[in-house]
Design an enzyme around this catalytic site. Structure first.
Site, PDB file in Angstrom:
ATOM      1  CB  CYS A 123      -0.945   0.153   1.046  1.00  0.00           C
ATOM      2  SG  CYS A 123      -2.442   1.022   1.140  1.00  0.00           S
ATOM      3  CB  CYS A 125      -1.951   4.815   3.315  1.00  0.00           C
ATOM      4  SG  CYS A 125      -2.010   3.273   4.218  1.00  0.00           S
ATOM      5  CE  LYS A 198      -8.005  -1.301   4.503  1.00  0.00           C
ATOM      6  NZ  LYS A 198      -6.625  -1.226   4.202  1.00  0.00           N
ATOM      7  CE  LYS A 251      -7.308  -3.946   7.836  1.00  0.00           C
ATOM      8  NZ  LYS A 251      -6.649  -3.057   7.118  1.00  0.00           N
TER       9      LYS A 251
HETATM   10  C1  PBG Z   1      -2.882   0.156   4.919  1.00  0.00           C
HETATM   11  C2  PBG Z   1      -3.634  -0.645   6.124  1.00  0.00           C
HETATM   12  C3  PBG Z   1      -4.489  -0.120   7.017  1.00  0.00           C
HETATM   13  C4  PBG Z   1      -4.465  -1.456   7.822  1.00  0.00           C
HETATM   14  C5  PBG Z   1      -3.777  -2.423   7.352  1.00  0.00           C
HETATM   15  N1  PBG Z   1      -3.110  -2.138   6.075  1.00  0.00           N
HETATM   16  C6  PBG Z   1      -4.933   1.078   7.545  1.00  0.00           C
HETATM   17  C7  PBG Z   1      -5.896   1.776   6.747  1.00  0.00           C
HETATM   18  O1  PBG Z   1      -6.548   1.039   5.801  1.00  0.00           O
HETATM   19  O2  PBG Z   1      -6.523   2.853   7.071  1.00  0.00           O
HETATM   20  C8  PBG Z   1      -5.297  -1.509   9.203  1.00  0.00           C
HETATM   21  C9  PBG Z   1      -4.813  -2.578   9.943  1.00  0.00           C
HETATM   22  C10 PBG Z   1      -5.310  -2.266  11.570  1.00  0.00           C
HETATM   23  O3  PBG Z   1      -6.125  -1.489  11.978  1.00  0.00           O
HETATM   24  O4  PBG Z   1      -4.763  -3.096  12.310  1.00  0.00           O
HETATM   25  N2  PBG Z   1      -3.843   0.651   3.860  1.00  0.00           N
END
Ligand code: PBG
Length: 327
Positions: A123, A125, A198, A251
């Protein structure tokens, strides 16, 4: 007269051995994937507890090595890496830099423990200055221009030695783009575990502290799913499967057990559940207050994922569970 033909469920609950004999689901060390946050820093001793996730840390490469070493000694089989770069930019260059922090961490872990499964979260971010999972133009995350960068990230992670590529960005078409790029680069045997289903969840709050990846404007609702939607989850899963995903992830975990069950019933692929940061923090906070029995609640939450149909579980409790299973 007491009728004698009613269901005597208690017969099979008379002792622990009896209960274990008929137990339907079990959590084992091989099901668990431990997330780690690795920081690009000169300071070898860097190890900072995440305020909203007591017991979880941002780690330097050296400290990561120490932590993973202890976990491997306790039976750790698999982990997933998140990186916090020293510098962020508009296009998340650190994500696809062969010398980026995640790539370095993968090389280190695979070098020390070749048997350990090292997954790479794919990712942008954590690497973008704006904190979004893709390229931003006019305050909107651009889908197609992002695909190329995700594919580059995946190839770079595979080149570093990642065993599983786990795209978590929720751009449309990213699994196809990543599969094609991996194959072209010769990584035909590197599986993709897609964060297929997700949701745009408030349960990710603590993770964004941990990964320093909170969006600087807006939210992720134009790419992550609406928590109100169940049918849409099947469309996302089908799309990722057709594009070449090997493992489908749902998720968050506990609030979405119904979705795990639907994915399990509809597809034959392995299903992963992610017990996310907010789920961890809630259990941890209650436990620290003495309001719940921590290990019993953890084990109950994990076996619920298995019962719902998950084959593997990503959880921040992995290290604690490994210790408990050893006893
Ligand atoms: C990156 C990512 C996130 C999580 C996993 N990969 C954060 C998001 O999408 O904001 C969240 C994992 C967690 O809350 O434990 N995109």
């Amino acid at each position: 007269m007491i009728p004698s033909d009613f269901f005597r469920g208690r017969r099979l609950r008379t002792s622990l051995t009896m209960r274990e004999l008929v137990r339907e689901n079990e959590v084992t060390a091989s099901d668990l994937i431990m997330p780690y946050f690795v920081v690009e820093t000169e300071d070898e001793n860097f190890m900072k507890e995440i305020v909203s996730m007591p017991g979880q840390y941002q780690l330097s490469l050296k400290q990561l090595e120490k932590k993973v070493g202890e976990a491997v000694a306790n039976g750790l089989k698999s982990c997933i890496l998140f990186g916090i770069p020293a510098e962020k930019d508009e296009v998340g260059s650190g994500a696809y830099d062969d010398n980026g922090i995640v790539q370095k961490a993968i090389r280190l872990l695979k070098d020390r423990w070749p048997e350990l499964i090292v997954c790479a979260d794919t990712c942008l971010c954590e690497f973008t200055s704006h904190g979004h999972c893709g390229i931003v133009k006019n305050e909107f995350v651009q889908n197609d221009p992002t695909l190329n960068l995700l594919a580059k990230t995946a190839v770079s992670q595979a080149r570093a030695g990642a065993d599983i590529i786990a795209p978590s960005d929720m751009m449309d078409g990213r699994v196809a783009a990543i599969r094609e790029a991996l194959d072209e680069a010769g990584f035909i045997n590197t599986p993709i575990m897609s964060y297929a289903v997700k949701y745009a969840s408030a349960f990710y709050g603590p993770f964004r502290d941990a990964a320093e990846s909170a969006p600087q404007f807006g939210d992720r609702k134009t790419y992550q799913m609406d928590p109100a939607n169940g049918r849409e989850a099947m469309r996302e899963a089908v799309a990722d499967l057709e594009e070449g995903a090997d493992i489908l992830m749902v998720k968050p975990g506990m609030p979405y057990l119904d979705i795990i069950r639907q994915v399990r019933d509809n597809f034959d692929t392995p299903v992963a559940a992610y017990q996310v940061s907010g789920e961890y923090s809630m259990i941890k906070a209650a436990a620290l207050n003495g309001w719940i029995d921590e290990m019993n609640v953890i084990m109950e939450s994990l076996v619920a994922f298995k019962r719902a149909g998950a084959d593997l579980i990503l959880t921040y409790f992995t290290e604690d569970v490994l210790k408990a299973l050893k006893k």
